[in-house]
Design a protein around this motif. Structure first.
Motif, PDB file in Angstrom:
ATOM      1  N   ALA A 172      39.193  28.015  53.088  1.00  0.00           N
ATOM      2  CA  ALA A 172      39.168  29.447  52.759  1.00  0.00           C
ATOM      3  C   ALA A 172      37.729  29.960  52.785  1.00  0.00           C
ATOM      4  O   ALA A 172      37.432  31.031  53.323  1.00  0.00           O
ATOM      5  N   ARG A 173      36.808  29.168  52.201  1.00  0.00           N
ATOM      6  CA  ARG A 173      35.392  29.538  52.208  1.00  0.00           C
ATOM      7  C   ARG A 173      34.825  29.530  53.622  1.00  0.00           C
ATOM      8  O   ARG A 173      33.992  30.380  53.992  1.00  0.00           O
ATOM      9  N   GLU A 174      35.309  28.595  54.435  1.00  0.00           N
ATOM     10  CA  GLU A 174      34.798  28.431  55.796  1.00  0.00           C
ATOM     11  C   GLU A 174      35.282  29.529  56.724  1.00  0.00           C
ATOM     12  O   GLU A 174      34.517  30.024  57.563  1.00  0.00           O
ATOM     13  N   THR A 175      36.536  29.933  56.585  1.00  0.00           N
ATOM     14  CA  THR A 175      37.159  30.849  57.561  1.00  0.00           C
ATOM     15  C   THR A 175      37.476  32.230  57.010  1.00  0.00           C
ATOM     16  O   THR A 175      37.835  33.120  57.774  1.00  0.00           O
ATOM     17  N   SER A 176      37.367  32.412  55.681  1.00  0.00           N
ATOM     18  CA  SER A 176      37.772  33.675  55.026  1.00  0.00           C
ATOM     19  C   SER A 176      39.212  34.045  55.398  1.00  0.00           C
ATOM     20  O   SER A 176      39.535  35.208  55.641  1.00  0.00           O
ATOM     21  N   ASP A 177      40.076  33.036  55.423  1.00  0.00           N
ATOM     22  CA  ASP A 177      41.478  33.204  55.807  1.00  0.00           C
ATOM     23  C   ASP A 177      42.338  33.322  54.548  1.00  0.00           C
ATOM     24  O   ASP A 177      42.369  32.416  53.717  1.00  0.00           O
ATOM     25  N   MET A 178      43.064  34.458  54.416  1.00  0.00           N
ATOM     26  CA  MET A 178      43.887  34.680  53.227  1.00  0.00           C
ATOM     27  C   MET A 178      45.026  33.679  53.116  1.00  0.00           C
ATOM     28  O   MET A 178      45.488  33.373  52.007  1.00  0.00           O
ATOM     29  N   SER A 179      45.491  33.141  54.241  1.00  0.00           N
ATOM     30  CA  SER A 179      46.569  32.146  54.177  1.00  0.00           C
ATOM     31  C   SER A 179      46.087  30.887  53.458  1.00  0.00           C
ATOM     32  O   SER A 179      46.850  30.235  52.732  1.00  0.00           O
ATOM     33  N   GLU A 180      44.814  30.549  53.630  1.00  0.00           N
ATOM     34  CA  GLU A 180      44.240  29.396  52.932  1.00  0.00           C
ATOM     35  C   GLU A 180      44.119  29.699  51.429  1.00  0.00           C
ATOM     36  O   GLU A 180      44.343  28.825  50.587  1.00  0.00           O
ATOM     37  N   VAL A 181      43.759  30.932  51.104  1.00  0.00           N
ATOM     38  CA  VAL A 181      43.669  31.338  49.694  1.00  0.00           C
ATOM     39  C   VAL A 181      45.033  31.213  49.031  1.00  0.00           C
ATOM     40  O   VAL A 181      45.165  30.674  47.923  1.00  0.00           O
ATOM     41  N   ARG A 182      46.079  31.715  49.725  1.00  0.00           N
ATOM     42  CA  ARG A 182      47.434  31.628  49.178  1.00  0.00           C
ATOM     43  C   ARG A 182      47.877  30.170  49.010  1.00  0.00           C
ATOM     44  O   ARG A 182      48.561  29.822  48.049  1.00  0.00           O
ATOM     45  N   ALA A 183      47.459  29.319  49.953  1.00  0.00           N
ATOM     46  CA  ALA A 183      47.811  27.894  49.875  1.00  0.00           C
ATOM     47  C   ALA A 183      47.191  27.257  48.623  1.00  0.00           C
ATOM     48  O   ALA A 183      47.817  26.420  47.960  1.00  0.00           O
ATOM     49  N   VAL A 184      45.963  27.668  48.284  1.00  0.00           N
ATOM     50  CA  VAL A 184      45.303  27.142  47.076  1.00  0.00           C
ATOM     51  C   VAL A 184      46.073  27.565  45.830  1.00  0.00           C
ATOM     52  O   VAL A 184      46.286  26.757  44.911  1.00  0.00           O
ATOM     53  N   VAL A 185      46.478  28.814  45.796  1.00  0.00           N
ATOM     54  CA  VAL A 185      47.234  29.334  44.640  1.00  0.00           C
ATOM     55  C   VAL A 185      48.523  28.537  44.447  1.00  0.00           C
ATOM     56  O   VAL A 185      48.877  28.148  43.332  1.00  0.00           O
ATOM     57  N   GLN A 186      49.200  28.273  45.562  1.00  0.00           N
ATOM     58  CA  GLN A 186      50.453  27.498  45.492  1.00  0.00           C
ATOM     59  C   GLN A 186      50.186  26.069  45.013  1.00  0.00           C
ATOM     60  O   GLN A 186      50.931  25.529  44.178  1.00  0.00           O
ATOM     61  N   CYS A 187      49.127  25.458  45.534  1.00  0.00           N
ATOM     62  CA  CYS A 187      48.762  24.094  45.117  1.00  0.00           C
ATOM     63  C   CYS A 187      48.423  24.059  43.633  1.00  0.00           C
ATOM     64  O   CYS A 187      48.820  23.134  42.911  1.00  0.00           O
ATOM     65  N   ASP A 247      41.424  23.414  39.292  1.00  0.00           N
ATOM     66  CA  ASP A 247      40.990  24.700  38.731  1.00  0.00           C
ATOM     67  C   ASP A 247      39.763  25.229  39.465  1.00  0.00           C
ATOM     68  O   ASP A 247      39.663  26.425  39.774  1.00  0.00           O
ATOM     69  N   HIS A 248      38.816  24.341  39.731  1.00  0.00           N
ATOM     70  CA  HIS A 248      37.599  24.751  40.459  1.00  0.00           C
ATOM     71  C   HIS A 248      37.932  25.174  41.891  1.00  0.00           C
ATOM     72  O   HIS A 248      37.332  26.127  42.409  1.00  0.00           O
ATOM     73  N   ALA A 249      38.873  24.488  42.514  1.00  0.00           N
ATOM     74  CA  ALA A 249      39.322  24.889  43.855  1.00  0.00           C
ATOM     75  C   ALA A 249      39.928  26.291  43.799  1.00  0.00           C
ATOM     76  O   ALA A 249      39.704  27.130  44.695  1.00  0.00           O
ATOM     77  N   HIS A 250      40.693  26.560  42.745  1.00  0.00           N
ATOM     78  CA  HIS A 250      41.298  27.879  42.561  1.00  0.00           C
ATOM     79  C   HIS A 250      40.222  28.952  42.379  1.00  0.00           C
ATOM     80  O   HIS A 250      40.343  30.066  42.905  1.00  0.00           O
ATOM     81  N   ASN A 251      39.150  28.611  41.630  1.00  0.00           N
ATOM     82  CA  ASN A 251      38.023  29.540  41.457  1.00  0.00           C
ATOM     83  C   ASN A 251      37.402  29.900  42.799  1.00  0.00           C
ATOM     84  O   ASN A 251      37.127  31.076  43.088  1.00  0.00           O
ATOM     85  N   ILE A 252      37.183  28.877  43.622  1.00  0.00           N
ATOM     86  CA  ILE A 252      36.538  29.070  44.935  1.00  0.00           C
ATOM     87  C   ILE A 252      37.379  29.980  45.817  1.00  0.00           C
ATOM     88  O   ILE A 252      36.866  30.897  46.468  1.00  0.00           O
ATOM     89  N   ALA A 253      38.679  29.757  45.830  1.00  0.00           N
ATOM     90  CA  ALA A 253      39.573  30.603  46.618  1.00  0.00           C
ATOM     91  C   ALA A 253      39.574  32.038  46.080  1.00  0.00           C
ATOM     92  O   ALA A 253      39.654  33.001  46.852  1.00  0.00           O
ATOM     93  N   GLY A 254      39.447  32.174  44.756  1.00  0.00           N
ATOM     94  CA  GLY A 254      39.412  33.506  44.143  1.00  0.00           C
ATOM     95  C   GLY A 254      38.195  34.312  44.585  1.00  0.00           C
ATOM     96  O   GLY A 254      38.294  35.524  44.806  1.00  0.00           O
ATOM     97  N   TYR A 255      37.050  33.637  44.746  1.00  0.00           N
ATOM     98  CA  TYR A 255      35.851  34.339  45.216  1.00  0.00           C
ATOM     99  C   TYR A 255      36.081  34.889  46.626  1.00  0.00           C
ATOM    100  O   TYR A 255      35.689  36.021  46.934  1.00  0.00           O
ATOM    101  N   VAL A 256      36.706  34.071  47.475  1.00  0.00           N
ATOM    102  CA  VAL A 256      36.978  34.497  48.852  1.00  0.00           C
ATOM    103  C   VAL A 256      37.920  35.707  48.852  1.00  0.00           C
ATOM    104  O   VAL A 256      37.721  36.670  49.585  1.00  0.00           O
ATOM    105  N   ARG A 257      38.936  35.653  47.990  1.00  0.00           N
ATOM    106  CA  ARG A 257      39.890  36.768  47.893  1.00  0.00           C
ATOM    107  C   ARG A 257      39.179  38.060  47.474  1.00  0.00           C
ATOM    108  O   ARG A 257      39.462  39.140  48.004  1.00  0.00           O
ATOM    109  N   ASP A 258      38.235  37.957  46.540  1.00  0.00           N
ATOM    110  CA  ASP A 258      37.512  39.137  46.050  1.00  0.00           C
ATOM    111  C   ASP A 258      36.658  39.797  47.134  1.00  0.00           C
ATOM    112  O   ASP A 258      36.339  40.987  47.040  1.00  0.00           O
ATOM    113  N   GLU A 259      36.268  39.004  48.139  1.00  0.00           N
ATOM    114  CA  GLU A 259      35.409  39.532  49.208  1.00  0.00           C
ATOM    115  C   GLU A 259      36.190  40.313  50.258  1.00  0.00           C
ATOM    116  O   GLU A 259      35.605  40.985  51.104  1.00  0.00           O
ATOM    117  N   MET A 260      37.502  40.227  50.220  1.00  0.00           N
ATOM    118  CA  MET A 260      38.326  40.848  51.265  1.00  0.00           C
ATOM    119  C   MET A 260      38.772  42.251  50.867  1.00  0.00           C
ATOM    120  O   MET A 260      38.747  42.634  49.742  1.00  0.00           O
TER     121      MET A 260
END
Length: 551
Positions: free
Chosen positions: A479-494, A538-551
């Motif tokens: 998600a951090r590498e590609t800024s892809d929302m599908s990766e962000v959603r995958a983190v939330v599900q995980c 939890d930290h992975a979820h934080n990282i994905a959250g930062y990417v989501r906030d940038e979109m």
């Protein structure tokens, strides 16, 4: 010296200061406004040489400085992001892009309404209102650009007014006559002035201000302009001090390119002036300087573009490569990749540091794999590897935080400020992931020392938890590498699955303790392992959250 003369001198100095400040403010606003597009341009760096020419032209037109572009190119080469073949194209394009400033300066000759004294105050007024009284980031950036334009033109007007009383002074006509008749002196004058103020755009602007007052002839202007194009190489040459040999070659290529062009055009114009002395002595306008400046840089690129390979070879002759380069550790490589010259263009610096943050993430994931292997196998050797990786990741954190602080001190737009802030947080989260991996390795050592063996059921449960946590971390890195929302959603599900799984596994463990099929000392390590794994997610979820906030 009379009071009037001192006043005129102050007016010229003030005008020069406003011109330089306005050009910097305008470039700053343009760069902020083009922030995301500038990052996208980074993708073209791996394309063909023609794309490099277009890229160099575009970047220089935005940041209003071929010197800054070339310094950045030296940084990219030093960091190993581009090779010399790609650097040649960007350097050629930078020379074309720098002509934009000369056309802006010559606008006052295009018509009465385009004279600085006519519209510059309005630009400053409108720009100041947008900058000070609007909440929108885009409007503020437009305001900065307008203020820069306005101050630039007011500065030009001040310089022109301070020179006007002396336009018929013999010293000017004599000086430009000498510079025009002696090509070497003319080129040297342009080179020295540009080398001192570190900007060919500014030195060409000063020459155009003199031309506006009708005190510059064609032959002196041509030779001075050729010298200014050589003088702009000084900045890149100075910046290459301390860089590797390949980066030094990039700076030398810039010098070779401009010197070769100056020799070719200097010879052509010398012959032309000899054949037509009346034309040589006639007055040149600021538009005439813009036209020649553009023709010179475009033609020089067209002529030398097919010989780019020869320029690369020639740079190798002038700057000898070391036969063997000392091997560099990972920390050294990261420091080299985060070259401070790239800070000249913050958009590129942010893209570059983002790439290194992603690399840190993959190192953290590698540490998770080592920690998992150590825990499941009660392997002390794997645990020691985790400790070494933890030290490496701690060093990554220091290097990246230091570079992010430097980026944060640059002029950034709101979007870039948010991204830099999130990268700070992301680096911290990756470091915390590695800390939890270290905790798991310590549990592995304790497990080995006390000869603790998990039941088959408990081992399978830990494996299941590790699998989900690893997936969560991997999706967060992507998600951090590609800024892809599908990766962000995958983190939330995980993360949801990890939380549910942890609760479920704790309940199962309590049932085993109640049934006395598990020893209490085994349970402490099992529960601590679950807790550390859940915190990694939890930290992975934080990282994905930062990417989501940038979109």
């Amino acid at each position: 010296m009379s009071i009037t003369e001192i006043q005129m001198l102050f007016k010229f100095i003030g005008g020069l200061g406003m011109f330089l400040y306005g050009m910097d403010a305008m470039a700053d606003g343009l760069q902020k406004s083009a922030g995301h597009k500038m990052q996208q341009l980074l993708g073209f760096l791996t394309s063909n040489r023609l794309m490099g020419v277009l890229l160099g032209t575009g970047i220089t037109a935005i940041i209003q400085s071929s010197s800054a572009t070339t310094v950045m190119v030296v940084g990219f080469v030093n960091a190993g992001i581009i090779n010399l073949g790609q650097a040649v194209g960007i350097i050629m394009g930078a020379n074309i892009g720098t002509t934009v400033t000369s056309w802006i300066v010559s606008m006052s000759e295009w018509g009465e309404m385009l004279k600085p004294e006519f519209f510059a105050p309005a630009l400053v007024g409108v720009g100041a209102v947008l900058s000070l009284f609007t909440g929108s980031g885009k409007k503020k950036q437009i305001g900065e650009i307008l203020v820069g334009f306005g101050v630039l033109f007011i500065g030009l007007s001040f310089m022109s007014d301070s020179i006007t009383p002396y336009r018929n002074a013999p010293i000017f006509s004599q000086a430009f006559s000498v510079l025009g008749k002696n090509p070497f002196l003319g080129i040297l004058a342009g080179l020295v002035v540009t080398g001192i103020i570190q900007s060919s755009s500014a030195s060409v602007g000063i020459l155009q201000t003199l031309a506006l007052n009708g005190i510059v002839n064609w032959q002196s202007a041509i030779y001075i302009t050729l010298g200014q194009n050589i003088g702009t190489c000084v900045t890149a040459l100075l910046s290459s001090v301390g860089a590797n040999k390949t980066a030094k070659r990039a700076a030398v290529i810039h010098l070779l390119f401009n010197v070769t062009g100056a020799v070719i055009f200097g010879c052509i114009m010398f012959v032309m002036f000899r054949l037509n002395p009346v034309f040589a002595a006639s007055r040149i306008s600021s538009v005439g300087i813009s036209i020649f400046h553009t023709i010179f840089n475009v033609s020089n690129t067209v002529i030398l573009f097919p010989f780019a390979g020869l320029l690369v070879k020639a740079s190798g002759i002038l700057v000898h490569e070391d036969k063997k380069e000392a091997p560099m550790d990972t920390d050294g490589q990261m420091k080299r990749h985060l070259d401070e010259r790239i800070l000249e263009t913050p958009s590129f610096a942010i893209e570059n540091v983002n790439h290194e943050v992603v690399n840190m993430g993959y190192a953290a994931m590698e540490n998770l794999d080592l920690a998992a292997a150590a825990l499941l196998g009660s392997n002390k050797t794997e645990a020691e590897l985790v400790e070494k990786m933890e030290q490496k990741i701690n060093n990554y954190e220091k290097i990246l935080i230091d570079y992010l602080v430097k980026i944060n001190n640059q002029s950034l737009n709101e979007e870039q400020h948010l991204l830099v802030k999130n990268l700070f947080y992301t680096v911290s989260d990756f470091e915390r992931v590695s800390d939890h991996c270290e905790n798991l390795s310590e549990l592995a050592v304790e497990k080995a020392n006390r000869n603790i063996v998990f039941s088959k059921e408990a081992e399978n449960e830990i494996k299941e938890m590790i699998k989900e946590v690893r997936a969560s971390l991997e999706h967060a890195i992507k998600a951090r590498e590609t800024s892809d929302m599908s990766e962000v959603r995958a983190v939330v599900q995980c993360e949801e699955r990890v939380d549910s799984l942890e609760e479920e596994l704790r309940e199962r463990h309590i049932e085993r303790l109640s049934a006395q099929t598990c020893k209490p000392e085994n349970g402490v390590i099992f529960l601590d392992a679950l807790s550390n794994l859940e915190r990694i997610s939890d930290h992975a979820h934080n990282i994905a959250g930062y990417v989501r906030d940038e979109m």
